[in-house]
Design a protein around this motif. Structure first.
Motif, PDB file in Angstrom:
ATOM      1  N   THR A 102      13.203   1.134  -1.417  1.00  0.00           N
ATOM      2  CA  THR A 102      13.961   2.382  -1.337  1.00  0.00           C
ATOM      3  C   THR A 102      12.981   3.537  -1.339  1.00  0.00           C
ATOM      4  O   THR A 102      11.807   3.376  -1.667  1.00  0.00           O
ATOM      5  N   GLY A 103      13.467   4.712  -0.984  1.00  0.00           N
ATOM      6  CA  GLY A 103      12.598   5.880  -0.980  1.00  0.00           C
ATOM      7  C   GLY A 103      13.378   7.110  -0.558  1.00  0.00           C
ATOM      8  O   GLY A 103      14.618   7.086  -0.516  1.00  0.00           O
ATOM      9  N   TRP A 104      12.633   8.158  -0.234  1.00  0.00           N
ATOM     10  CA  TRP A 104      13.251   9.414   0.187  1.00  0.00           C
ATOM     11  C   TRP A 104      12.276  10.224   1.004  1.00  0.00           C
ATOM     12  O   TRP A 104      11.064  10.006   0.937  1.00  0.00           O
ATOM     13  N   VAL A 105      12.842  11.148   1.771  1.00  0.00           N
ATOM     14  CA  VAL A 105      12.056  12.115   2.537  1.00  0.00           C
ATOM     15  C   VAL A 105      12.599  13.494   2.212  1.00  0.00           C
ATOM     16  O   VAL A 105      13.808  13.725   2.315  1.00  0.00           O
ATOM     17  N   GLN A 106      11.709  14.400   1.796  1.00  0.00           N
ATOM     18  CA  GLN A 106      12.066  15.794   1.571  1.00  0.00           C
ATOM     19  C   GLN A 106      11.572  16.578   2.775  1.00  0.00           C
ATOM     20  O   GLN A 106      10.373  16.659   3.023  1.00  0.00           O
ATOM     21  N   SER A 107      12.520  17.120   3.547  1.00  0.00           N
ATOM     22  CA  SER A 107      12.198  17.865   4.759  1.00  0.00           C
ATOM     23  C   SER A 107      12.877  19.220   4.659  1.00  0.00           C
ATOM     24  O   SER A 107      14.097  19.321   4.817  1.00  0.00           O
ATOM     25  N   GLY A 108      12.122  20.256   4.378  1.00  0.00           N
ATOM     26  CA  GLY A 108      12.716  21.567   4.155  1.00  0.00           C
ATOM     27  C   GLY A 108      13.650  21.494   2.961  1.00  0.00           C
ATOM     28  O   GLY A 108      13.282  21.003   1.895  1.00  0.00           O
ATOM     29  N   GLN A 109      14.894  21.928   3.139  1.00  0.00           N
ATOM     30  CA  GLN A 109      15.888  21.875   2.057  1.00  0.00           C
ATOM     31  C   GLN A 109      16.637  20.544   2.037  1.00  0.00           C
ATOM     32  O   GLN A 109      17.409  20.284   1.121  1.00  0.00           O
ATOM     33  N   HIS A 131       0.831  -1.207   0.000  1.00  0.00           N
ATOM     34  CA  HIS A 131       0.000   0.000   0.000  1.00  0.00           C
ATOM     35  C   HIS A 131       0.868   1.261   0.000  1.00  0.00           C
ATOM     36  O   HIS A 131       0.607   2.199  -0.758  1.00  0.00           O
ATOM     37  N   LEU A 132       1.884   1.286   0.847  1.00  0.00           N
ATOM     38  CA  LEU A 132       2.772   2.452   0.879  1.00  0.00           C
ATOM     39  C   LEU A 132       3.393   2.690  -0.495  1.00  0.00           C
ATOM     40  O   LEU A 132       3.446   3.823  -0.976  1.00  0.00           O
ATOM     41  N   ALA A 133       3.848   1.612  -1.143  1.00  0.00           N
ATOM     42  CA  ALA A 133       4.479   1.743  -2.458  1.00  0.00           C
ATOM     43  C   ALA A 133       3.467   2.054  -3.560  1.00  0.00           C
ATOM     44  O   ALA A 133       3.766   2.809  -4.481  1.00  0.00           O
ATOM     45  N   GLU A 179       6.564  17.355   5.607  1.00  0.00           N
ATOM     46  CA  GLU A 179       7.561  16.701   4.770  1.00  0.00           C
ATOM     47  C   GLU A 179       6.849  15.917   3.691  1.00  0.00           C
ATOM     48  O   GLU A 179       5.672  15.582   3.824  1.00  0.00           O
ATOM     49  N   THR A 180       7.572  15.557   2.651  1.00  0.00           N
ATOM     50  CA  THR A 180       7.077  14.645   1.630  1.00  0.00           C
ATOM     51  C   THR A 180       7.874  13.357   1.759  1.00  0.00           C
ATOM     52  O   THR A 180       9.103  13.383   1.779  1.00  0.00           O
ATOM     53  N   TRP A 181       7.163  12.245   1.891  1.00  0.00           N
ATOM     54  CA  TRP A 181       7.782  10.927   2.004  1.00  0.00           C
ATOM     55  C   TRP A 181       7.425  10.145   0.754  1.00  0.00           C
ATOM     56  O   TRP A 181       6.272  10.161   0.304  1.00  0.00           O
ATOM     57  N   HIS A 182       8.393   9.419   0.195  1.00  0.00           N
ATOM     58  CA  HIS A 182       8.135   8.614  -1.003  1.00  0.00           C
ATOM     59  C   HIS A 182       8.662   7.197  -0.795  1.00  0.00           C
ATOM     60  O   HIS A 182       9.790   7.011  -0.342  1.00  0.00           O
ATOM     61  N   PHE A 183       7.829   6.210  -1.146  1.00  0.00           N
ATOM     62  CA  PHE A 183       8.176   4.802  -0.994  1.00  0.00           C
ATOM     63  C   PHE A 183       8.090   4.103  -2.352  1.00  0.00           C
ATOM     64  O   PHE A 183       7.045   4.141  -3.007  1.00  0.00           O
ATOM     65  N   ASP A 184       9.186   3.459  -2.764  1.00  0.00           N
ATOM     66  CA  ASP A 184       9.193   2.637  -3.974  1.00  0.00           C
ATOM     67  C   ASP A 184       9.034   1.174  -3.579  1.00  0.00           C
ATOM     68  O   ASP A 184       9.402   0.771  -2.465  1.00  0.00           O
ATOM     69  N   ALA A 185       8.501   0.373  -4.495  1.00  0.00           N
ATOM     70  CA  ALA A 185       8.231  -1.037  -4.219  1.00  0.00           C
ATOM     71  C   ALA A 185       9.495  -1.843  -3.933  1.00  0.00           C
ATOM     72  O   ALA A 185       9.417  -2.902  -3.308  1.00  0.00           O
ATOM     73  N   ASP A 186      10.654  -1.355  -4.364  1.00  0.00           N
ATOM     74  CA  ASP A 186      11.898  -2.100  -4.129  1.00  0.00           C
ATOM     75  C   ASP A 186      12.487  -1.855  -2.740  1.00  0.00           C
ATOM     76  O   ASP A 186      13.582  -2.326  -2.434  1.00  0.00           O
TER      77      ASP A 186
END
Length: 172
Positions: free
Chosen positions: A70-77, A37-39, A61-68
């Motif tokens: 991996t992912g990323w978090v954008q927090s401010g700069q 679901h997250l992915a 923040e913006t959080w992103h989840f890929d099915a593999d």
């Protein structure tokens, strides 16, 4: 089950309506279903429950989840790349485990500067509690301590143990 969901979604496309929003809470709340679901949603908006003087969340923040995983978090700069996984513990809590791998320089949503040399960091985790609307509360349950001081495997969840919301970013 998957076949019937796919058929409903296809029928929704043919009729010009969606069968069920991707962002709705998954019916299966296993760790595997939570990860899927997250992915599937992919990008989520995080907002801290604590409000600033202006009445708005003190951190978004913006959080992103890929099915593999991996992912990323954008927090401010600051942008942190990470690996992630889910698990369900003996108390039936669904945990999201994150391992920050690398970071860009720049201040996070709270204005704290980041140090890219401090990465990778240790894995950490928290409980994710989905609601029917598809958003989720992020919490850290506390262990229950008996009157005699013995810490049990039981977990309790207090309001102050929950610090933020995850909302699916709607796809266009």
């Amino acid at each position: 089950m998957r076949g019937s969901i796919a058929a409903m979604a296809a029928a929704g496309v043919l009729m010009g309506t969606s069968a069920a929003p991707v962002s709705a809470q998954p019916a299966d709340l296993s760790a595997e279903a939570m990860a899927a679901h997250l992915a599937e949603v992919g990008t989520w908006q995080f907002a801290a429950r604590k409000k600033g003087p202006d009445g708005k969340s003190e951190c978004t923040e913006t959080w992103h989840f890929d099915a593999d995983g991996t992912g990323w978090v954008q927090s401010g700069q600051q942008r942190v790349t990470l690996s992630w996984r889910t698990e369900k513990d003996s108390s039936d809590d669904r945990w999201l485990r994150l391992t920050p791998l690398a970071s860009t320089a720049g201040a996070d949503c709270m204005g704290r500067p980041s140090d890219p040399a401090a990465y990778p960091e240790e894995e950490y985790g928290f409980v994710v509690m989905f609601k029917n609307a598809g958003d989720a509360l992020t919490c850290r349950p506390a262990s229950y301590i008996m009157v005699d001081g013995v810490i049990t495997d039981e977990r309790i969840l207090r309001d102050e143990d929950c610090w933020g919301w995850l909302d699916p970013v709607k796809r266009k």
